[in-house]
Design an enzyme around this catalytic site. Structure first.
Site, PDB file in Angstrom:
ATOM      1  N   ARG A 189       0.704  -1.172   0.198  1.00 47.79           N
ATOM      2  CA  ARG A 189      -0.118   0.159  -0.128  1.00 47.79           C
ATOM      3  C   ARG A 189       0.442   1.502  -0.554  1.00 47.79           C
ATOM      4  NH1 ARG A 189      -5.383  -1.080   3.303  1.00 47.79           N
ATOM      5  NH2 ARG A 189      -6.219  -2.975   1.951  1.00 47.79           N
ATOM      6  N   ASP A 192     -15.146   9.921   8.707  1.00 51.08           N
ATOM      7  CA  ASP A 192     -13.526   9.068   8.382  1.00 51.08           C
ATOM      8  C   ASP A 192     -12.744   9.192   8.544  1.00 51.08           C
ATOM      9  OD1 ASP A 192     -14.305   6.292   7.337  1.00 51.08           O
ATOM     10  OD2 ASP A 192     -11.840   7.070   6.734  1.00 51.08           O
TER      11      ASP A 192
END
Length: 281
Positions: A40, A149
């Site tokens: 990632r 978020d």
């Protein structure tokens, strides 16, 4: 043609990155997640023009590294969601939770629902659809759904309110037609739904800039990534942030524990209600 090898991540560098992730978010990265972290973050190194993780660690620890720490958290967080996921929660929301809240709103009360890890928006829009179907004239009253978020990319996507065919595939056709406008291969939420929503980037592990309490909090499949202390602290903060008789919905594999568990009673599968009084304020 030579293919450039991805940069390697030493044990020391992994430990340093895992520590930063934990400090900033409460998320625990074990050694088993090392390969996932590299997969990632390699893209972040390419974007930054860095050839090795030593330079990346140095950037994160520098005064200029604050923005990149946000990008790193965005890269490592997992975003799995769907409309009306764990549908028993939305049945409870419609049948048990909303009727007294709608009555309170009609009498002039302030009602707030919070999707605390909204990802790309399916959860908070499912909450809003439930509200709108039970309360068609909601726009006349003080009722809002807050969606937050840790990942600013996900918050922007949620706020845009545009979903692919795949994302809406499981939605009831009547709900899809009523609450979304189709344009080519995408579906956009209608204004009546969007008007009751508010979106913001928020790290559950940091300060919460709220001026009022909530009546409903959805925080599902989030604390499974936290260590015990971070998890128990979050439960306590939710208990403090909820009104008396407020509702907390958590993930199917999660359970309340620690001091906050005394402030709640279980009323359904991973559905808790806050007692009228508690000792956490």
């Amino acid at each position: 043609m030579l293919v450039e090898s991805p940069p390697s991540l030493t044990t020391e560098q992994f430990s340093r990155l895992a520590k930063i992730v934990h400090e900033d978010s409460g998320i625990v990265l074990t050694e088993a997640k090392r390969g996932l972290l590299m997969a990632r973050l390699n893209r972040r190194l390419r974007v930054l023009g860095l050839s090795e993780y030593g330079a990346y660690c140095a950037l994160l620890g520098s005064p200029e590294g604050g923005e990149e720490r946000r990008h790193m958290l965005s890269a490592v967080t997992t975003n799995v969601t769907a409309f009306f996921r764990e549908d028993h929660h939305f049945d409870a929301l419609t049948l048990q939770v909303l009727p007294p809240l709608i009555d309170a709103a009609r009498k002039g009360g302030r009602v707030r629902l919070w999707s605390a890890a909204c990802s790309s928006g399916e959860e908070p829009y499912s909450m809003a659809i439930s509200v709108l179907e039970a309360f068609p004239d909601v726009s006349r009253y003080d009722l809002l759904v807050l969606a937050t978020d840790i990942d600013p990319v996900m918050v922007a996507k949620a706020e845009a309110g545009i979903f692919s065919e795949d994302a809406v595939q499981g939605l009831d056709p009547a709900k899809l037609s009523k609450h979304f406008t189709r344009s080519g291969g995408t579906y956009e939420v209608r204004p009546a739904l969007r008007d009751m929503m508010r979106f913001a980037e928020l790290n559950l592990h940091k300060d919460w800039p709220f001026s009022g309490q909530f009546d409903v909090i959805f925080c599902r499949n989030v604390v499974i990534y936290f260590d015990g202390n971070a998890r128990r602290m979050l439960w306590q903060r939710f208990a403090t942030q909820l009104n008396a008789d407020g509702h907390l919905f958590i993930g199917h594999s999660e359970r309340l524990d620690g001091p906050a568990s005394a402030a709640f009673r279980l009323v359904g599968p991973t559905h808790y209600i806050k007692a009228a009084s508690d000792t956490l304020r």
